[in-house]
Design an enzyme around this catalytic site. Structure first.
Site, PDB file in Angstrom:
ATOM      1  N   ASN A  17      85.532  -4.885  17.352  1.00 61.43           N
ATOM      2  CA  ASN A  17      84.572  -5.560  18.235  1.00 61.43           C
ATOM      3  C   ASN A  17      83.458  -4.558  18.500  1.00 61.43           C
ATOM      4  O   ASN A  17      83.633  -3.628  19.280  1.00 61.43           O
ATOM      5  CB  ASN A  17      85.269  -5.983  19.532  1.00 61.43           C
ATOM      6  N   TRP A  18      82.340  -4.775  17.839  1.00 63.89           N
ATOM      7  CA  TRP A  18      81.239  -3.801  17.948  1.00 63.89           C
ATOM      8  C   TRP A  18      80.559  -3.842  19.309  1.00 63.89           C
ATOM      9  O   TRP A  18      79.786  -2.944  19.644  1.00 63.89           O
ATOM     10  CB  TRP A  18      80.183  -4.086  16.869  1.00 63.89           C
ATOM     11  N   LYS A  19      80.788  -4.913  20.066  1.00 64.34           N
ATOM     12  CA  LYS A  19      80.068  -5.110  21.339  1.00 64.34           C
ATOM     13  C   LYS A  19      78.561  -5.015  21.067  1.00 64.34           C
ATOM     14  O   LYS A  19      78.126  -5.377  19.962  1.00 64.34           O
ATOM     15  CB  LYS A  19      80.560  -4.126  22.403  1.00 64.34           C
ATOM     16  N   HIS A 104      86.445 -12.585  26.146  1.00 67.08           N
ATOM     17  CA  HIS A 104      86.533 -11.138  26.368  1.00 67.08           C
ATOM     18  C   HIS A 104      86.271 -10.847  27.846  1.00 67.08           C
ATOM     19  O   HIS A 104      85.437 -11.497  28.476  1.00 67.08           O
ATOM     20  CB  HIS A 104      85.522 -10.395  25.489  1.00 67.08           C
ATOM     21  N   GLU A 106      84.638  -8.669  29.259  1.00 66.11           N
ATOM     22  CA  GLU A 106      83.230  -8.351  29.588  1.00 66.11           C
ATOM     23  C   GLU A 106      82.411  -9.624  29.761  1.00 66.11           C
ATOM     24  O   GLU A 106      81.452  -9.654  30.536  1.00 66.11           O
ATOM     25  CB  GLU A 106      82.641  -7.418  28.508  1.00 66.11           C
ATOM     26  N   GLU A 176      94.198  -7.532  26.337  1.00 66.41           N
ATOM     27  CA  GLU A 176      93.312  -6.398  26.604  1.00 66.41           C
ATOM     28  C   GLU A 176      93.299  -6.116  28.105  1.00 66.41           C
ATOM     29  O   GLU A 176      92.536  -6.736  28.853  1.00 66.41           O
ATOM     30  CB  GLU A 176      91.889  -6.718  26.141  1.00 66.41           C
ATOM     31  N   GLY A 182      87.792   0.933  27.116  1.00 64.56           N
ATOM     32  CA  GLY A 182      86.763   1.962  27.220  1.00 64.56           C
ATOM     33  C   GLY A 182      87.145   3.138  28.096  1.00 64.56           C
ATOM     34  O   GLY A 182      86.307   3.987  28.401  1.00 64.56           O
ATOM     35  N   SER A 220      91.255   0.985  24.205  1.00 63.56           N
ATOM     36  CA  SER A 220      91.358   2.405  23.848  1.00 63.56           C
ATOM     37  C   SER A 220      92.351   2.683  22.726  1.00 63.56           C
ATOM     38  O   SER A 220      93.068   3.685  22.758  1.00 63.56           O
ATOM     39  CB  SER A 220      91.677   3.245  25.096  1.00 63.56           C
ATOM     40  N   GLY A 241      87.481  -1.552  20.032  1.00 60.27           N
ATOM     41  CA  GLY A 241      86.096  -1.442  20.485  1.00 60.27           C
ATOM     42  C   GLY A 241      85.444  -0.193  19.924  1.00 60.27           C
ATOM     43  O   GLY A 241      85.046  -0.136  18.760  1.00 60.27           O
ATOM     44  N   GLY A 242      85.330   0.845  20.762  1.00 60.84           N
ATOM     45  CA  GLY A 242      84.604   2.060  20.395  1.00 60.84           C
ATOM     46  C   GLY A 242      84.978   2.629  19.032  1.00 60.84           C
ATOM     47  O   GLY A 242      84.098   3.031  18.250  1.00 60.84           O
TER      48      GLY A 242
END
Ligand code: 13P
Length: 262
Positions: A17-19, A104, A106, A176, A182, A220, A241-242
């Site tokens: 997930n590149w966000k 998600h 966010e 999640e 994150g 994470s 994610g990251g």
């Protein structure tokens, strides 16, 4: 929690997930590195990246014919019409996408998306032939007050109640925990084991076929903890994610998933 059903998932997935990250230039480097680094994916393992909408055509151009699939991070709950700024599931499918993340945390938090809206988005995705990756997760505060199961059950049942058994059997679920996203530290193996067993039980209650959908862990996940997390019963891969923004992190995570049997 007495019942601990084992994983019976039909497949495993590692999804990036590149966000809201990327540029034409940096994406090109990343997508080429992923396509080159993942020449073949074992049967019943899927690797995908969910990119920002403007880069869907780029993902299609650079990943078509590779072992890696692509998708988006959200979509509209409407089919088409006067909905300024929205992107429909059919438009996403037009670009050869396979996945759409819905719900998600966010989006739930920053865009006030509620459980019903998330369920509608999952339904639109399925109607367009996309696989919705439905995210559920509790906040730190909900966890502190021991509301985790209640929150997850409510988020999940809003989606399952809206879908037929056949539709629900085509969904991918992602746990999640909001507090792990994150943060640099994932949930513990023990926490993940308990929550995924709980989610598996909720899915099985809808029907045997629904009980076999993949349940991903996200929050994470890094190259150094992926193998331990993917080895947990009822964990069928990850939503990353990251670490999905760098090929030298994402590829080892995918590799860790190939080493755990379906
Ligand atoms: P991180 O891997 O950066 O914690 O993000 C997880 C996530 O939100 C994936 O959807």
């Amino acid at each position: 929690m007495s019942k601990m059903p084992e994983s019976t998932a039909s497949e495993k997935l590692v999804i990036g997930n590149w966000k809201m990250h990327g540029s034409l230039r940096s994406n090109e480097v990343l997508l080429r590195a992923l396509a080159n680094g993942m020449k073949a994916v074992p049967p019943r393992l899927k690797i995908g990246v969910c990119v920002p909408f403007p880069y869907l055509a780029q993902a299609q151009a650079l990943l078509a014919g590779s072992a890696i699939e692509w998708g988006v991070q959200d979509l509209s709950s409407h089919d088409e019409g006067a909905y300024t700024g929205e992107v429909s599931a059919a438009m996403v499918a037009d670009f050869g996408a396979r996945y759409a993340i819905v719900g998600h945390s966010e989006r739930r938090e920053y865009h006030r998306e509620g459980a019903i809206l998330v369920a509608e988005k999952a339904e639109r995705a399925l109607e367009a032939g996309l696989t919705p990756i439905v995210c559920v997760g509790e906040t730190a505060e909900e966890r502190e007050f021991a509301f985790t199961e209640r929150v997850l059950a409510a988020q999940l049942s809003a989606v399952l109640d809206r879908l037929s058994i056949e539709q629900a059997a085509s969904v991918v679920l992602a746990y999640e925990p909001v507090w792990a996203i994150g943060s640099g530290s994932s949930a513990s193996v023990e926490d993940v084991r308990h929550v995924h067993a709980f989610l598996r039980g909720q899915l099985l209650a809808k029907g045997a076929a629904v009980g076999r959908i993949p349940v991903l862990y996200g929050g994470s996940v890094k190259p150094d903890n992926a193998a331990a997390l993917f080895a947990v019963p009822n964990v069928d891969g990850g939503l990353i994610g990251g670490a999905s923004l760098a090929a030298d992190q994402f590829l080892p995570i995918c590799e860790a998933c190939t080493e755990t049997p379906v």
